[in-house]
Design an enzyme around this catalytic site. Structure first.
Site, short mmCIF file in Angstrom:
data_model
loop_
_atom_site.label_atom_id
_atom_site.label_comp_id
_atom_site.label_asym_id
_atom_site.label_seq_id
_atom_site.Cartn_x
_atom_site.Cartn_y
_atom_site.Cartn_z
CE1 TYR A 192 -6.07 10.89 -10.24
CE2 TYR A 192 -6.61 12.53 -11.90
CZ TYR A 192 -6.02 11.34 -11.55
OH TYR A 192 -5.36 10.59 -12.50
CE LYS A 220 -2.58 11.01 -10.18
NZ LYS A 220 -1.63 9.89 -10.10
CG ASP A 255 -1.77 1.21 1.37
OD1 ASP A 255 -1.47 2.23 0.69
OD2 ASP A 255 -2.73 1.18 2.15
CB SER A 275 -2.93 13.09 -14.09
OG SER A 275 -4.10 13.25 -14.87
P1 NAP Z 1 -6.31 1.33 -12.24
O1 NAP Z 1 -6.69 0.57 -13.45
O2 NAP Z 1 -7.34 1.64 -11.21
O3 NAP Z 1 -5.06 0.61 -11.54
C1 NAP Z 1 -4.47 1.16 -10.39
C2 NAP Z 1 -4.01 0.05 -9.47
O4 NAP Z 1 -3.47 0.67 -8.28
C3 NAP Z 1 -5.13 -0.87 -9.03
O5 NAP Z 1 -4.69 -2.20 -8.99
C4 NAP Z 1 -5.44 -0.32 -7.64
O6 NAP Z 1 -6.08 -1.26 -6.79
C5 NAP Z 1 -4.04 0.01 -7.16
N1 NAP Z 1 -4.05 0.84 -5.96
C6 NAP Z 1 -5.03 1.68 -5.51
N2 NAP Z 1 -4.66 2.22 -4.33
C7 NAP Z 1 -3.44 1.72 -4.04
C8 NAP Z 1 -2.55 1.89 -2.95
N3 NAP Z 1 -2.86 2.66 -1.88
N4 NAP Z 1 -1.36 1.24 -2.97
C9 NAP Z 1 -1.05 0.44 -4.01
N5 NAP Z 1 -1.85 0.21 -5.06
C10 NAP Z 1 -3.05 0.85 -5.07
O7 NAP Z 1 -5.72 2.76 -12.65
P2 NAP Z 1 -4.90 3.23 -13.96
O8 NAP Z 1 -5.84 3.89 -14.87
O9 NAP Z 1 -4.01 2.15 -14.43
O10 NAP Z 1 -4.05 4.41 -13.28
C11 NAP Z 1 -2.72 4.23 -12.82
C12 NAP Z 1 -2.17 5.61 -12.49
O11 NAP Z 1 -2.25 6.43 -13.66
C13 NAP Z 1 -2.92 6.36 -11.40
O12 NAP Z 1 -2.00 7.07 -10.59
C14 NAP Z 1 -3.80 7.34 -12.16
O13 NAP Z 1 -4.11 8.49 -11.42
C15 NAP Z 1 -2.87 7.66 -13.32
N6 NAP Z 1 -3.59 8.19 -14.50
C16 NAP Z 1 -4.53 7.45 -15.11
C17 NAP Z 1 -5.20 7.98 -16.21
C18 NAP Z 1 -6.28 7.22 -16.93
O14 NAP Z 1 -7.00 7.83 -17.74
N7 NAP Z 1 -6.43 5.90 -16.70
C19 NAP Z 1 -4.87 9.27 -16.66
C20 NAP Z 1 -3.88 9.99 -16.00
C21 NAP Z 1 -3.24 9.44 -14.92
P3 NAP Z 1 -7.72 -1.11 -6.61
O15 NAP Z 1 -8.31 -1.40 -7.94
O16 NAP Z 1 -8.06 -2.08 -5.54
O17 NAP Z 1 -7.96 0.33 -6.18
#
Ligand code: NAP
Length: 264
Positions: free
Chosen positions: A155, A159, A58, A142
């Site tokens: 958020y 970021k 975590d 982000s």
């Molecule tokens: P995702 O599909 O939700 O994957 C994120 C992973 O991180 C999930 O397995 C989640 O588990 C885990 N997680 C959540 N809280 C955590 C913690 N405290 N410690 C360790 N792991 C944790 O998200 P994603 O879209 O791949 O996003 C990854 C990163 O990219 C994030 O930082 C997000 O803000 C950033 N981002 C994403 C986008 C987008 O459009 N997808 C755009 C800009 C930036 P749970 O599912 O159980 O929560």
């Protein structure tokens, strides 16, 4: 297939989405990947698939970081690539409204706790493990770290903090002569499980939402996790040896312009 050969890489939030795709790509390109997440069974399966290892981490827990870093120190003596990827939006976690007028202080803290404190801790403990041999830290910000987001205040704020802290870490490590580079990523809309609650299950509604999002993107479609993974591969490899303190935007052109502009 050897762009990060024999490097030790740690990816946070690697059980799903961008982290998962990145762990796969780094492994394909020769790295030994330490897969970490709070989702243990998905993370363990992924680690098996790519010949890596899984740790429950975590990112908001200093104790968790200390345990994982100690294990890597004992096993390998160093770390080459750290991808501080884990993050939450605050929209999917039942934390209530996220706009600046109605968000609760508790919700504000919870989002910052994971997104901002998690990256702070990752950098702090990553530096301790990298400072002898050098390395590359890649922090997940982000596009929302660059512009305001009325419906996701915590958020966007968290970021933005990641965006700024990355530059402090980059300059500090350069001053100390540690050989550690630190850069931030700024994805736009990347289709991952994070979007699922916003898309819903009705196929027509999903398509309509994806089309609406795509309409606001100059390249005309949402990004894929591999689009971001390729950026991590570059920043983690020696190809980016002279790159530190940058913001790498991966958003299909959203931040390149303004919606308030004369018609085409
Ligand atoms: P995702 O599909 O939700 O994957 C994120 C992973 O991180 C999930 O397995 C989640 O588990 C885990 N997680 C959540 N809280 C955590 C913690 N405290 N410690 C360790 N792991 C944790 O998200 P994603 O879209 O791949 O996003 C990854 C990163 O990219 C994030 O930082 C997000 O803000 C950033 N981002 C994403 C986008 C987008 O459009 N997808 C755009 C800009 C930036 P749970 O599912 O159980 O929560």
């Amino acid at each position: 297939m050897t762009r990060v050969e024999n490097k030790i890489a740690l990816v946070t939030g690697a059980s799903k989405g961008i982290g998962q795709e990145t762990a796969r790509l780094l492994a394909t390109e020769g790295a030994h990947v330490v897969v970490t997440d709070i989702l243990e069974s998905e993370g363990t399966d992924l680690a098996k698939e790519i010949g890596g290892e899984f740790y429950s981490l975590d990112v908001s827990s200093e104790e968790n970081w200390q345990t994982v870093i100690k294990s890597i120190q004992e096993k390998y003596g160093h770390l080459d690539i750290l991808f501080n990827n884990a993050g939450i939006t605050g929209l999917n976690e039942n934390l209530g409204p996220q706009d600046p007028e109605h968000i609760s202080l508790d919700a504000w803290h919870q989002v910052h706790n994971i997104n901002m404190d998690g990256v702070f801790l990752g950098c702090k403990y990553g530096i301790s493990l990298m400072k002898k041999h050098g390395g590359s830290i890649i922090n997940m910000s982000s596009r929302s770290g660059v512009v305001g987001i009325p419906g996701a205040a915590a958020y966007a704020s968290s970021k933005a903090a990641v965006r700024n802290h990355t530059k402090t870490v980059a300059l500090y490590c350069a001053e100390q002569g540690y050989g550690i580079r630190c850069n931030s990523l700024h994805p736009g809309a990347i289709l991952t499980p994070l979007w699922e609650p916003m898309l819903g299950t009705d196929p027509d509604q999903r398509k309509a939402t994806i089309d609406t999002v795509a309409a606001g993107i100059p390249l005309g479609h949402m990004g894929k996790p591999i689009d971001v993974a390729q950026a991590v591969l570059y920043l983690g490899s020696d190809e980016s040896a002279y790159v530190t303190g940058i913001e790498l935007t991966i958003d299909g052109g959203i931040l390149a312009g303004s919606s308030a502009r004369p018609g085409k």
